[in-house]
Design a protein around this motif. Structure first.
Motif, mmCIF file in Angstrom:
data_model
loop_
_atom_site.group_PDB
_atom_site.id
_atom_site.type_symbol
_atom_site.label_atom_id
_atom_site.label_comp_id
_atom_site.label_asym_id
_atom_site.label_seq_id
_atom_site.Cartn_x
_atom_site.Cartn_y
_atom_site.Cartn_z
ATOM 1 N N UNK A 199 0.881 -1.170 0.000
ATOM 2 C CA UNK A 199 0.000 0.000 0.000
ATOM 3 C C UNK A 199 0.917 1.218 0.000
ATOM 4 N N UNK A 200 0.901 1.951 -1.087
ATOM 5 C CA UNK A 200 1.873 3.021 -1.326
ATOM 6 C C UNK A 200 1.870 4.052 -0.191
ATOM 7 N N UNK A 201 3.081 4.427 0.186
ATOM 8 C CA UNK A 201 3.345 5.416 1.232
ATOM 9 C C UNK A 201 2.906 4.949 2.609
ATOM 10 N N UNK A 202 2.822 3.631 2.802
ATOM 11 C CA UNK A 202 2.589 3.074 4.130
ATOM 12 C C UNK A 202 3.615 1.974 4.358
ATOM 13 N N UNK A 203 3.633 1.454 5.581
ATOM 14 C CA UNK A 203 4.501 0.336 5.939
ATOM 15 C C UNK A 203 3.765 -1.003 5.864
ATOM 16 N N UNK A 204 2.654 -1.034 5.147
ATOM 17 C CA UNK A 204 1.812 -2.220 5.147
ATOM 18 C C UNK A 204 1.821 -2.954 3.809
ATOM 19 N N UNK A 205 1.760 -4.270 3.910
ATOM 20 C CA UNK A 205 1.433 -5.145 2.787
ATOM 21 C C UNK A 205 0.089 -5.779 3.117
ATOM 22 N N UNK A 206 -0.818 -5.791 2.145
ATOM 23 C CA UNK A 206 -2.102 -6.462 2.353
ATOM 24 C C UNK A 206 -2.135 -7.747 1.538
ATOM 25 N N UNK A 221 5.197 -3.796 8.465
ATOM 26 C CA UNK A 221 6.652 -3.799 8.328
ATOM 27 C C UNK A 221 7.281 -2.509 8.856
ATOM 28 N N UNK A 222 6.618 -1.877 9.769
ATOM 29 C CA UNK A 222 7.153 -0.648 10.355
ATOM 30 C C UNK A 222 8.525 -0.912 10.975
ATOM 31 N N UNK A 223 9.479 -0.007 10.695
ATOM 32 C CA UNK A 223 10.806 -0.111 11.282
ATOM 33 C C UNK A 223 11.756 -1.033 10.555
ATOM 34 N N UNK A 224 11.333 -1.593 9.420
ATOM 35 C CA UNK A 224 12.189 -2.537 8.713
ATOM 36 C C UNK A 224 13.500 -1.884 8.282
ATOM 37 N N UNK A 225 13.430 -0.742 7.628
ATOM 38 C CA UNK A 225 14.632 0.022 7.295
ATOM 39 C C UNK A 225 14.829 1.076 8.381
#
Length: 269
Positions: A199-206, A221-225
């Motif tokens: 989902x563009x400009x978020x830390x989420x994959x759906x 995936x918050x904090x991955x990078x």
């Protein structure tokens, strides 16, 4: 964190200005949303690999230890990249009028999209030699396939299906999370019967059921990078999902990220 706040954050994270951007027939109404809220997964990093920090990643596939990657901006490119060290083995640059977008590989062919030119390209997967081009209506964002159909995202809350030989559109499905449309669907990957979408400009994959369009899982995936490695938080965002089906390995990266991550899902919570 409780499940519902995470889903609420996902819905709130979608830019308010996002609107349906595809042309052509309207997406059919999806079936009623399932009663159960979808699970939210975390992650753990299995290993970190080098990635070209100048690659504005749009599409990502892994095949036989090689990454196939498309990049945007000028010059946009399609690449073959050695997985273990990030070395670009081959690169074909697009003409400057094309802004490269999603990529998938099917039957030895790489298929790539462009953002707003309405033109796609077909390449030989073995050496990136050009094969043909095709046209489609609307914008091109992400691309994957289920073995028989190409699956395209265009930034709207729809997934669109195309014949991989004729490139004619054969259908579409509206994507919803608890009955609400999920827009800004970007890079796509087909994994075990589901479509996974950044989902563009978020830390989420759906994780999307391709028949109903329902979101059946969310990956946070918050904090991955690490934040100190993100040069432009508005631009250098999570984008890129590659599934190594033979070895059951999941890789993710982002636009202009210096690292490619092999991850394993945790949870759900």
């Amino acid at each position: 964190m409780r499940l519902w706040p995470v889903l609420t954050m996902l819905l709130l994270a979608l830019p308010a200005s996002a609107v349906e951007q595809s042309s052509g027939p309207a997406a059919p109404s999806s079936p009623p949303a399932p009663a159960a809220r979808p699970p939210v997964y975390g992650y753990e990093v299995v290993r970190t690999l080098p990635h070209d920090p100048t690659a504005f990643t749009q599409g990502l596939v892994v095949r036989d230890g090689v990454l196939l990657e498309s990049t945007g901006r000028a010059p946009s490119s399609v690449r073959r990249v050695r997985l273990e060290d990030g070395v670009v083995l081959q690169k074909h640059e697009l003409a400057p009028e094309y802004f490269g977008e999603g990529l998938t590989e099917i039957d030895g062919r790489i298929v790539t999209l462009t953002w707003n030119n309405g033109v796609g390209f077909v390449w030989k997967a073995a050496d990136l030699s050009p094969v043909s081009r095709f046209t489609y209506e609307g914008e091109g964002w992400g691309l994957t396939h289920d073995g028989t159909r190409l699956i395209l995202s265009d930034g709207s809350a729809s997934l669109r299906f195309f014949d991989p030989e004729t490139f004619a559109e054969t259908g579409r499905v509206a994507v919803t999370l608890n009955g609400r449309p999920v827009r800004q669907l970007n890079e796509l990957e087909w994994i075990d019967g589901e479509v996974w979408a950044n989902v563009w400009q978020t830390n989420y994959i759906v994780r999307i059921n391709p028949t109903s369009g329902h979101v059946v899982g969310v990956i946070d995936l918050k904090g991955l990078l690490p934040a100190d490695q993100v040069k432009d938080p508005a631009d250098d965002v999570l984008n890129g999902i590659a599934w190594d089906a033979a070895n059951r390995r999941l890789f993710v990266t982002g636009k202009n990220w210096p690292s490619l991550f092999e991850i394993r899902l945790t949870g759900p919570r």
